[in-house]
Design an enzyme around this catalytic site. Structure first.
Site, PDB file in Angstrom:
ATOM      1  N   ASN A   7      -0.919 -16.789   7.134  1.00 53.34           N
ATOM      2  CA  ASN A   7      -1.762 -16.030   6.202  1.00 53.34           C
ATOM      3  C   ASN A   7      -2.571 -17.065   5.422  1.00 53.34           C
ATOM      4  O   ASN A   7      -2.056 -17.715   4.517  1.00 53.34           O
ATOM      5  CB  ASN A   7      -0.866 -15.203   5.274  1.00 53.34           C
ATOM      6  N   ARG A  91      -2.901 -13.171   9.901  1.00 50.84           N
ATOM      7  CA  ARG A  91      -3.347 -12.056   9.079  1.00 50.84           C
ATOM      8  C   ARG A  91      -4.852 -12.213   8.867  1.00 50.84           C
ATOM      9  O   ARG A  91      -5.308 -13.264   8.418  1.00 50.84           O
ATOM     10  CB  ARG A  91      -2.632 -12.084   7.732  1.00 50.84           C
ATOM     11  N   HIS A 180      -4.083  -3.485   3.056  1.00 50.69           N
ATOM     12  CA  HIS A 180      -2.606  -3.430   3.108  1.00 50.69           C
ATOM     13  C   HIS A 180      -2.131  -2.595   4.313  1.00 50.69           C
ATOM     14  O   HIS A 180      -1.025  -2.069   4.310  1.00 50.69           O
ATOM     15  CB  HIS A 180      -1.999  -2.767   1.852  1.00 50.69           C
ATOM     16  N   ARG A 241      -7.370  -5.991 -11.235  1.00 50.52           N
ATOM     17  CA  ARG A 241      -8.513  -5.212 -10.728  1.00 50.52           C
ATOM     18  C   ARG A 241      -8.560  -3.836 -11.380  1.00 50.52           C
ATOM     19  O   ARG A 241      -7.525  -3.201 -11.564  1.00 50.52           O
ATOM     20  CB  ARG A 241      -8.395  -5.030  -9.208  1.00 50.52           C
TER      21      ARG A 241
END
Ligand code: ADP
Length: 397
Positions: A7, A91, A180, A241
């Site tokens: 990742n 990923r 996700h 966020r």
């Protein structure tokens, strides 16, 4: 077979080496500050002590080389040589409309990922750098790309289109994608398994509540809606966020505060959410501690977060005309016992009630609703790395 899961971020690289037969994690680690002074590799072999290797990592290729050295080291390594790595699973954040499943990486795939750079300028270029670095160090090892967006590609048009001029979709592919996806896929499958049923027979809502958070509606095995959009900014109130806001706020604040659109974007991504609202922290543990000490703003921040989660669950129950399972996952979803209680207080109308005794767990897979509840509530730890390893294995076998 051992699968290396990568990742890769712009200055970091996380990895896990997974034995695909036993699904055990042989080693995991993190390279930080790649391309910056003070680079460090933290390597954790299973059953052995963590080692910290502080050495310059001017680029990701050097970082990958160091990861391979750590994995094959005589003392803290877990394999003898590179030959024991059968495949690498990467990923990749944005697959746009091009990828509805994971794929074996070839030149055409690399080009297609690059074409999605526009949609995830902070993530996709870094993912590509990671892939290129691994190809350089392991030219003969097959590699697979697993996309955060792929699971959500089954969303119907009515769910993914914005109420904007259609030409923005035609010209720039402005639509909702969702993120996700690997976690929503893994957790919804686990939820069905825990009930002893197949996912194709169930209506499942997955609440992935971490630093970034998203909720998805998985109707008979297919994602039909999810709370994140073109970017991971839409939806829930997150760590830093904003989630959903009136879009007119951007122009209003830009004028009041003299901000450029890029600066406003930075506020929405990095200075908002529970951090901005509470003025305490982006970490839910800190906010909870402050709220327990009487900080009113911290309390209302938590209330606003729980309320937004409950509203999305309500919306997705309507979208699927019912729900059988509501599953909580990720940092907050798995560990925040009181948070789950507060969210589930909104679900009385569904004929379900949380069982406070069963709910008294962190990071464990368990049904947490009272016996006889019409809707089953669950806590399910996500495992995106394992999901990536499984999908990689399936494609290279
Ligand atoms: P991400 O992968 O998006 O960075 P995680 O899924 O690791 O995020 O979730 C991080 C969040 O989980 C943090 O806000 C942290 O406060 C929260 N968290 C972790 N453990 C607990 C806990 N015991 N109680 C409450 N929140 C927790």
């Amino acid at each position: 077979m051992n699968i290396l899961v990568i990742n890769c971020g712009s200055s970091s690289l996380k990895y896990q080496l997974i034995d695909s037969t036993s699904e055990a994690v042989l080693a995991k680690g993190l390279c930080e500050r790649i391309g910056i002074d003070g680079s460090v590799l933290t390597h954790t072999p299973a059953g052995k002590d963590k080692v910290k290797i502080e050495t310059p990592m001017p680029n990701h290729t050097v970082a990958v080389k160091l990861v391979i050295d750590a994995l094959t080291d005589a003392n803290h390594g877990v394999i003898k040589s590179l030959d024991e790595i059968s495949a690498v699973g990467h990923r990749v954040v944005h697959g746009g409309e091009k990828f509805a499943t994971s794929v074996v990486i070839d030149d055409a795939v690399m080009k297609a990922i690059e074409e999605c750079n526009d949609l995830a300028p902070l993530h996709n270029p870094a993912n590509l750098i990671g892939i290129n670095s691994c190809k350089e160090i392991m030219p003969n090892v097959p590699m697979v790309a697993v996309f955060d967006t792929a699971f959500h590609q089954t969303m119907p048009e009515k769910a993914y289109l914005y109420g904007l001029p259609y030409e923005y979709y035609e010209k720039y592919k402005v639509r909702r994608y969702g993120f996700h996806g690997t976690s929503h896929d893994y957790v919804s499958a686990k939820a069905a398994e825990l009930l002893g049923k197949t996912r194709e027979d169930l209506k499942i809502i997955v609440c992935h509540l971490g630093n970034g958070g998203s909720i998805s509606a998985v109707d008979h095995g297919k994602c039909v809606d999810t709370s994140m959009g073109l970017t991971p900014l839409e939806g829930l109130i997150m760590g830093t966020r904003s989630g959903d806001i009136d879009p007119a706020i951007c122009d209003f604040i830009c004028q009041k505060e003299g901000l450029t659109p890029a600066e406003m974007n930075n506020v929405l991504n990095k200075k908002s959410g529970v951090l901005g609202l509470s003025k305490v922290s982006s970490d839910f543990r800190d906010i909870e501690a402050a709220a327990n000490e009487g900080n009113k703003l911290a309390r209302v921040t938590l209330d606003a977060f729980y309320y937004r989660v409950a509203k999305y669950v309500g919306a997705y129950t309507a979208a699927m005309n019912g729900v059988d399972v509501i599953a909580f996952t990720a940092g907050v979803g798995e560990n925040n016992i009181s948070g789950r209680v507060e969210i589930c207080k909104y679900f009385g109308y569904l004929g379900t009630e949380i069982d406070e005794e069963k709910n008294n767990i962190r990071g464990e897979e368990r049904i947490i609703s009272k016996d006889g509840s019409k809707v089953t509530l669950m806590c399910i730890p996500t495992n995106e790395e394992l999901a990536i390893a499984r999908q990689t294995l399936a494609l290279v076998k």
